[in-house]
Enzyme design. Structure first.
Site, PDB file in Angstrom:
ATOM      1  N   ASP A  83       0.874  -1.279   0.052  1.00 25.81           N
ATOM      2  CA  ASP A  83       0.052  -0.057  -0.051  1.00 25.81           C
ATOM      3  C   ASP A  83       0.831   1.296  -0.057  1.00 25.81           C
ATOM      4  O   ASP A  83       1.764   1.352   0.799  1.00 25.81           O
ATOM      5  CB  ASP A  83      -0.829  -0.088   1.056  1.00 25.81           C
ATOM      6  CG  ASP A  83      -2.047   0.897   1.338  1.00 25.81           C
ATOM      7  OD1 ASP A  83      -2.412   1.432   0.203  1.00 25.81           O
ATOM      8  OD2 ASP A  83      -2.481   1.297   2.394  1.00 25.81           O
ATOM      9  N   GLU A 142      -1.378   6.243  -8.904  1.00 26.58           N
ATOM     10  CA  GLU A 142      -2.425   7.263  -7.983  1.00 26.58           C
ATOM     11  C   GLU A 142      -2.426   8.633  -8.781  1.00 26.58           C
ATOM     12  O   GLU A 142      -1.450   9.032  -9.250  1.00 26.58           O
ATOM     13  CB  GLU A 142      -2.402   7.511  -6.664  1.00 26.58           C
ATOM     14  CG  GLU A 142      -3.404   8.626  -6.049  1.00 26.58           C
ATOM     15  CD  GLU A 142      -3.207   8.590  -4.584  1.00 26.58           C
ATOM     16  OE1 GLU A 142      -3.256   7.438  -3.852  1.00 26.58           O
ATOM     17  OE2 GLU A 142      -3.397   9.837  -4.163  1.00 26.58           O
ATOM     18  N   THR A 269      -9.146   1.980   8.808  1.00 27.52           N
ATOM     19  CA  THR A 269      -9.614   2.703   9.885  1.00 27.52           C
ATOM     20  C   THR A 269     -10.700   1.726  10.557  1.00 27.52           C
ATOM     21  O   THR A 269     -10.796   1.774  11.977  1.00 27.52           O
ATOM     22  CB  THR A 269     -10.053   4.057   9.587  1.00 27.52           C
ATOM     23  OG1 THR A 269      -8.848   4.773   9.145  1.00 27.52           O
ATOM     24  CG2 THR A 269     -10.668   4.714  10.837  1.00 27.52           C
TER      25      THR A 269
END
Ligand code: 13P
Length: 349
Positions: A83, A142, A269
């Site tokens: 990631d 990205e 999260t």
């Protein structure tokens, strides 16, 4: 099943019209929670580790745990993903360790904080694509910059400061040859995403839909996609925590994304909240306990519950047995002979 490439998982998800959750891990219990949820819901999975996670767990511990997960779950396709790789070297080290997928987040400079230029992003991402595809490994890039900071990585801010421009997304996909494209539509990492229930003014689903229209075959990725459920916040606060009121990304918006080309959804999260709430509860209710298993077991179960729920909501549940693993060596051949071409299909405006 041996670890599979993320590209295979996402191609299958596109065929089946569903999304695949990518869940962050730092330790054994989180990996076990994900695998238990995958088994329970018969889901293919993406397990991902940030740079911070790799440093915390030490590379080899974490990677061996993933290999154990693959060995113990021969019927579940698992992709192991880096990631937010911050540089070519980070991605290279993950690939050399055996990760089957990497994210080169060239939207930021190598410091993981300062927004990079478009040309810098293209250059470093292309370099990672060349290295990874030669070895059969998937690459996520990205374009645009997410808000917030996760594990020390991120530009901060609200998520609305560097939204993805659809024309740039097209050019980026064409010039880099990435397998999957993360876009910025107003989400941010962490628990504090929105100070009110998100609507069109903060979550730019229209940008996502516009990008999907231009790049109808490109696998899109939603980062910062925890829903930050109120019940998980409440458990933490009920047992001595001090979370401020906050909102995450509603699952219905993610499902709208999935109907518009989103194939990978990043969630960290929500699992952190579930774990913390479960541990706080044990500490508050039974302060005499001191065996870590007394709180790690409920923590693991709480995370399993969240992951299983997301797997069902994203549509990946029931799809673990749909396909056989394509070896990473065969993926490399596919990139070489063009059968796994990453030249995007571009639709006119
Ligand atoms: P959340 O903080 O919303 O879980 O996002 C995680 C993420 O995007 C990891 O890259």
């Amino acid at each position: 099943m041996p670890l599979v490439s993320m590209r295979q998982l996402l191609d299958e998800a596109a065929k089946g019209g569903y999304g695949v959750g990518a869940f962050n891990v730092n330790d054994m219990e989180q990996i076990q929670a994900i695998m238990a949820a995958a088994k329970e819901t018969k889901s293919p999975v993406i397990v991902q580790a940030s740079r911070g996670a790799r440093a915390f767990a030490e590379d080899l511990y974490l990677f061996k745990l993933i290999q154990a997960a693959a060995e113990l779950n021969p019927d579940i396709p698992i992709a192991m993903h880096q990631d937010h790789g911050n540089s070519f070297e980070t991605c290279k080290s993950a690939i050399e360790l055996g990760y089957t997928s990497v994210m080169m987040d060239g939207s930021l400079k190598a410091d993981g904080k300062t927004p990079a230029t478009f040309e810098e992003n293209v250059e470093v991402t292309r370099k990672v694509v060349d290295f990874a595809h030669e070895r059969g490994v998937t690459v996520e890039g990205e374009i645009g910059v997410l808000g917030g900071v996760e594990d020390g990585h991120g530009a901060g801010g609200s998520g609305l400061e560097h939204l993805t421009d659809p024309d740039q997304a097209v050019e980026f996909a064409e010039r880099t040859g990435v397998d999957a494209l993360a876009i910025a539509i107003g989400t941010s990492h962490g628990a504090y995403k929105f100070t009110k229930k998100p609507d069109g003014s903060v979550l730019k689903m229209d940008i996502l839909i516009a990008i999907h229209k231009r790049l109808p075959k490109t696998h899109l990725v939603m980062h910062g996609s925890s829903s930050v459920p109120k019940d998980l916040q409440d458990i933490i606060n009920q047992y001595g925590g001090k979370l401020k009121e906050t909102w995450g990304v509603p699952v219905e918006e993610i499902q709208l994304g999935i109907r518009n080309g989103v194939r990978k959804i990043n969630v960290d999260t929500d699992n952190r909240l579930a774990i913390t709430g479960a541990i706080r509860k044990v500490f508050a209710e039974t302060p005499e306990k001191f065996d870590p298993r007394d709180y790690m077991k409920p923590a693991r179960e709480a995370m399993q519950k969240v992951v299983a729920q997301r797997m069902t909501q994203f549509g990946q549940a029931g799809h673990a047995g749909d396909y056989k693993a394509i070896s990473i060596a065969d993926m490399a051949k596919g990139y070489k002979d063009g059968s796994l071409s990453t030249k995007p299909l571009v639709a006119a405006k």
